[in-house]
Design a protein around this motif. Structure first.
Motif, mmCIF file in Angstrom:
data_model
loop_
_atom_site.group_PDB
_atom_site.id
_atom_site.type_symbol
_atom_site.label_atom_id
_atom_site.label_comp_id
_atom_site.label_asym_id
_atom_site.label_seq_id
_atom_site.Cartn_x
_atom_site.Cartn_y
_atom_site.Cartn_z
ATOM 1 N N SER A 103 0.767 -1.131 -0.020
ATOM 2 C CA SER A 103 0.038 -0.064 0.085
ATOM 3 C C SER A 103 0.869 1.404 -0.097
ATOM 4 O O SER A 103 0.279 2.358 0.139
ATOM 5 C CB SER A 103 -0.772 0.144 1.346
ATOM 6 O OG SER A 103 -0.326 -0.065 2.576
ATOM 7 N N GLY A 104 2.007 0.873 0.001
ATOM 8 C CA GLY A 104 3.023 2.111 -0.272
ATOM 9 C C GLY A 104 3.592 2.788 0.942
ATOM 10 O O GLY A 104 4.286 3.944 1.054
ATOM 11 N N ILE A 105 3.478 2.311 2.195
ATOM 12 C CA ILE A 105 3.799 2.549 3.428
ATOM 13 C C ILE A 105 5.319 2.404 3.612
ATOM 14 O O ILE A 105 5.784 1.247 3.384
ATOM 15 C CB ILE A 105 3.346 1.986 4.502
ATOM 16 C CG1 ILE A 105 1.717 2.047 4.594
ATOM 17 C CG2 ILE A 105 3.731 2.624 6.039
ATOM 18 C CD1 ILE A 105 1.217 3.565 4.819
ATOM 19 N N PRO A 106 6.076 3.274 3.697
ATOM 20 C CA PRO A 106 7.570 3.207 3.848
ATOM 21 C C PRO A 106 8.042 2.449 5.205
ATOM 22 O O PRO A 106 7.417 2.577 6.150
ATOM 23 C CB PRO A 106 8.414 4.636 4.075
ATOM 24 C CG PRO A 106 7.274 5.309 4.687
ATOM 25 C CD PRO A 106 5.938 4.775 3.919
ATOM 26 N N VAL A 107 9.001 1.261 4.864
ATOM 27 C CA VAL A 107 9.361 0.298 5.976
ATOM 28 C C VAL A 107 10.905 0.712 6.212
ATOM 29 O O VAL A 107 11.692 0.597 5.087
ATOM 30 C CB VAL A 107 9.303 -1.134 5.630
ATOM 31 C CG1 VAL A 107 9.691 -1.898 6.529
ATOM 32 C CG2 VAL A 107 7.767 -1.257 5.036
ATOM 33 N N VAL A 108 11.209 0.963 7.485
ATOM 34 C CA VAL A 108 12.728 0.844 7.683
ATOM 35 C C VAL A 108 12.963 0.198 9.036
ATOM 36 O O VAL A 108 12.407 0.018 10.032
ATOM 37 C CB VAL A 108 13.031 2.490 8.395
ATOM 38 C CG1 VAL A 108 14.606 2.583 8.751
ATOM 39 C CG2 VAL A 108 12.815 3.512 7.401
ATOM 40 N N ASN A 109 13.777 -0.884 8.751
ATOM 41 C CA ASN A 109 14.271 -2.036 9.764
ATOM 42 C C ASN A 109 15.723 -1.763 10.218
ATOM 43 O O ASN A 109 16.554 -1.157 9.127
ATOM 44 C CB ASN A 109 13.902 -3.433 9.192
ATOM 45 C CG ASN A 109 12.571 -3.578 8.856
ATOM 46 O OD1 ASN A 109 11.663 -3.045 9.598
ATOM 47 N ND2 ASN A 109 12.318 -4.244 7.835
ATOM 48 N N ALA A 110 16.056 -2.004 11.296
ATOM 49 C CA ALA A 110 17.439 -1.864 11.870
ATOM 50 C C ALA A 110 17.892 -2.889 12.652
ATOM 51 O O ALA A 110 17.197 -3.649 13.528
ATOM 52 C CB ALA A 110 17.786 -0.608 12.556
ATOM 53 N N TYR A 111 19.206 -3.553 12.270
ATOM 54 C CA TYR A 111 19.772 -4.746 12.920
ATOM 55 C C TYR A 111 21.271 -4.333 13.703
ATOM 56 O O TYR A 111 22.070 -3.692 12.691
ATOM 57 C CB TYR A 111 19.784 -5.856 12.235
ATOM 58 C CG TYR A 111 18.644 -6.013 11.520
ATOM 59 C CD1 TYR A 111 17.681 -7.133 11.807
ATOM 60 C CD2 TYR A 111 18.310 -5.526 9.990
ATOM 61 C CE1 TYR A 111 16.297 -7.094 11.265
ATOM 62 C CE2 TYR A 111 17.210 -5.811 9.333
ATOM 63 C CZ TYR A 111 16.206 -6.626 9.993
ATOM 64 O OH TYR A 111 15.025 -6.697 9.240
ATOM 65 N N SER A 112 21.461 -4.512 14.928
ATOM 66 C CA SER A 112 22.812 -4.408 15.304
ATOM 67 C C SER A 112 23.667 -5.180 14.778
ATOM 68 O O SER A 112 23.341 -6.418 14.457
ATOM 69 C CB SER A 112 22.827 -4.661 17.028
ATOM 70 O OG SER A 112 22.468 -3.654 17.737
ATOM 71 N N LYS A 113 24.893 -4.872 14.337
ATOM 72 C CA LYS A 113 25.913 -5.660 13.772
ATOM 73 C C LYS A 113 26.468 -6.755 14.238
ATOM 74 O O LYS A 113 26.957 -7.821 13.680
ATOM 75 C CB LYS A 113 26.791 -4.612 13.154
ATOM 76 C CG LYS A 113 26.514 -3.676 12.001
ATOM 77 C CD LYS A 113 27.550 -2.640 11.773
ATOM 78 C CE LYS A 113 27.321 -1.394 10.788
ATOM 79 N NZ LYS A 113 27.153 -2.079 9.243
ATOM 80 N N ASP A 114 26.234 -6.763 15.850
ATOM 81 C CA ASP A 114 26.757 -7.620 16.583
ATOM 82 C C ASP A 114 25.801 -8.660 17.229
ATOM 83 O O ASP A 114 25.873 -9.147 18.322
ATOM 84 C CB ASP A 114 27.657 -6.918 17.564
ATOM 85 C CG ASP A 114 26.968 -6.008 18.309
ATOM 86 O OD1 ASP A 114 25.723 -5.712 18.259
ATOM 87 O OD2 ASP A 114 27.440 -5.470 19.305
ATOM 88 N N LEU A 115 24.699 -8.965 16.387
ATOM 89 C CA LEU A 115 23.761 -9.915 16.906
ATOM 90 C C LEU A 115 24.021 -11.400 16.804
ATOM 91 O O LEU A 115 23.772 -12.307 17.491
ATOM 92 C CB LEU A 115 22.570 -10.042 16.011
ATOM 93 C CG LEU A 115 21.780 -8.663 16.393
ATOM 94 C CD1 LEU A 115 20.689 -8.707 15.213
ATOM 95 C CD2 LEU A 115 21.338 -8.258 17.726
ATOM 96 N N GLY A 116 25.292 -11.449 16.337
ATOM 97 C CA GLY A 116 25.798 -13.149 16.425
ATOM 98 C C GLY A 116 24.917 -13.988 15.593
ATOM 99 O O GLY A 116 24.459 -13.541 14.515
ATOM 100 N N ASP A 117 24.730 -15.159 16.230
ATOM 101 C CA ASP A 117 24.012 -16.263 15.716
ATOM 102 C C ASP A 117 22.487 -15.914 15.545
ATOM 103 O O ASP A 117 21.812 -16.699 14.682
ATOM 104 C CB ASP A 117 24.072 -17.667 16.562
ATOM 105 C CG ASP A 117 25.499 -18.097 16.511
ATOM 106 O OD1 ASP A 117 26.336 -17.672 15.551
ATOM 107 O OD2 ASP A 117 25.515 -19.139 17.333
ATOM 108 N N ASN A 118 22.021 -14.812 16.147
ATOM 109 C CA ASN A 118 20.563 -14.406 16.054
ATOM 110 C C ASN A 118 20.201 -13.489 14.887
ATOM 111 O O ASN A 118 19.241 -13.277 14.516
ATOM 112 C CB ASN A 118 20.229 -13.697 17.424
ATOM 113 C CG ASN A 118 20.111 -14.747 18.654
ATOM 114 O OD1 ASN A 118 19.890 -15.851 18.576
ATOM 115 N ND2 ASN A 118 20.461 -14.280 19.703
#
Length: 504
Positions: free
Chosen positions: A236-251
């Protein structure tokens, strides 16, 4: 004829009263709490905030935060003094441009006395300059600020704001937000809403975020660290921004495989709850030691532990369902937590059915049969669990059972009309369990007081499950639905973490 002798002290007092304008003499302090019986000193009385402008500078290596908060508010009574909820060190307060005196009291009260008393119905601008180390501050023996290896995060329920901005901290007082954060180059600042702009100068980068719809203070979030950031849009055109710590390891892989489905899941939820209510979407996973997830508006917070067992779209469903049930429509008081959590849990059951891993009815049967009559689970009343049980398993699972019972009582057509109509009816406002019962009765045309009382307020196991006759046999010895372990794991780390944090 009587002649009255006035003592000198009384005469002086009378003269002083005559010198004070009548309008000023009638002013009184705003209440130190908004009136919630579960948390009497949360929120404040006497004013309503319409907008927060937060201009911050954060140093990840030391957890030092500097800020200037500008609050636009309107008085709801004649005020001689008012409170904000806050923990950091305050350097200066101005009210309508003039310096105001201030002091602190209790666990988190900032008491402000303006130079001139404020009349009811007055527009007020409050500026608070402050600084401190959020991770060094505690209230009631806990903190809602999470220190990470590369920064810090503000996210918790029912309180998180105190550690990074002053405010009227209760869902009854929603406001729009501008959050501007200056961080060293190489770090990023994540908050709610849309990223309006970024700028860099002299080794620092400023991130400017905006939430343009009313937002409860506990739903405001801030995360500073080093993230991998992805962007996209929903159908529907809603902007999505996701963020992930670079040091999450196996997760890392499981977290990304789950949260990257945010747009898809939000689009799916619109079929049950109506149009997505905000102009931004996403999620973030900082490297925290805590275990819960939280429905921070437009951009839910997820702990890495949510993905320790592998992909977990169920928790994404839960937090996104809250965007309607909890964020768009917020609790009138914290006793009404079922209107948040029971519905988010039921959304997980609907997702299980969508993924062909167990129907909502099968999950209801399983929950009912899993708790014998003498299980303390049944003594918790989802419709009013008490502050000590606000995030108890029963609020979630028995809360979802209540919805399945309602669905079976009124039929699918009326039930799903209620699920979709409720968020629109109370959009950007607050509502209670009683409001929901009244709304359900209006839409279904049926009296439902007995059903709501049985499933939400009686401290005993109901005599029959939330099941149609055809499922009674299954309820006696149910087969565990495929999705159950994932749903149960989501639940365990969600509320049990909060129970621990709020243990006083």
């Amino acid at each position: 004829m009587h002649r009255r002798i006035i003592a000198p002290g009384a005469l002086a007092a009378a003269t002083l009263l005559l010198a004070i304008p009548a309008s000023a003499a009638s002013h009184s302090p705003g209440a130190p709490g908004i009136g919630d019986p579960y948390y009497p000193d949360y929120g404040n009385g006497g004013y309503d905030v319409s907008h927060y402008d937060l201009r911050l500078k954060y140093q990840p290596s030391t957890d030092e935060l500097e800020g200037t908060a500008t609050l636009l508010a309107r008085t709801t009574q004649d005020l001689s003094r008012f409170n904000l909820d806050f923990l950091l060190d305050v350097g200066e307060v101005r009210v309508n441009g003039a310096k105001a005196s201030f002091t602190t009291s209790g666990e988190h009260e900032l008491e402000i006395t303006p130079k001139t008393p404020l009349a009811k119905g007055t527009d007020v601008t409050v500026v608070v300059r402050y600084s401190g180390v959020p991770s060094s501050k505690q209230a009631y023996g806990f903190t809602s600020w999470h220190r990470t290896p590369d920064g810090g995060v503000g996210a918790n329920e029912p309180e998180a704001a105190w550690w990074w901005f002053p405010g009227n901290d209760h869902p009854l007082d929603k406001a729009t937000f501008d959050v501007s954060v200056l961080v060293p180059d190489g770090s990023q600042a994540i908050s709610n809403g849309t990223l309006q702009s970024t700028s860099s100068r002299a080794g620092w980068t400023r991130y400017n975020w905006r939430s343009n719809k009313p937002q409860a203070t506990y739903l405001a979030t801030l995360a500073v660290g080093k993230f991998d950031i992805t962007t996209g849009t929903t159908e529907s055109g809603i902007p999505v921004v996701n963020a992930y710590s670079k040091d999450l390891g196996d997760n890392y892989g499981a977290a990304r495989a789950s949260i990257e489905r945010t747009g898809e899941i939000a689009d799916w939820l619109t079929g049950y709850f109506g149009p997505y209510p905000f102009n931004a979407l996403g999620g973030y996973v900082p490297n925290t030691n805590t275990g819960y997830a939280l429905e921070t508006q437009t951009r839910p917070f997820y702990s890495p532990r949510q993905f320790a067992g592998g992909t977990n779209t169920s928790v994404v469903v839960h937090e996104l369902a809250h965007q309607w049930y909890g964020d768009l429509v917020s609790v009138a008081g914290w006793k009404d937590i079922w209107v948040n959590e029971g519905f988010a849990r039921y959304a997980q059951w609907l997702w299980s059915e969508h993924e062909d891993e167990g129907t909502a009815q099968e999950l209801a049967d399983y929950v009912y049969a899993s708790h014998p009559a003498d299980d303390a689970f049944w003594t918790v009343k989802p419709g009013g669990p008490g502050p000590e049980n606000q995030f108890h398993l029963a609020v979630y699972d028995r809360g979802a059972l209540a919805l399945q019972a309602l669905r079976n009582e009124i039929g699918d057509e009326a039930f799903f009309a209620i699920l979709k109509g409720w968020p629109q009816t109370y959009a950007h406002g607050n509502a209670s369990v009683a409001d929901f019962q009244k709304y359900a009765e209006q839409v279904s045309g049926k009296p439902l007081a007995a059903l709501f009382d049985t499933w939400l307020f009686q401290p005993v196991k109901p005599s029959a499950p939330a099941a149609r006759e055809a499922s009674l046999a299954r309820a006696a010895a149910p087969v565990q639905p495929k999705s159950w372990k994932k749903i149960a794991a989501t639940n365990d780390v969600h509320e049990h973490e909060h129970e621990h944090e709020h243990e006083q």
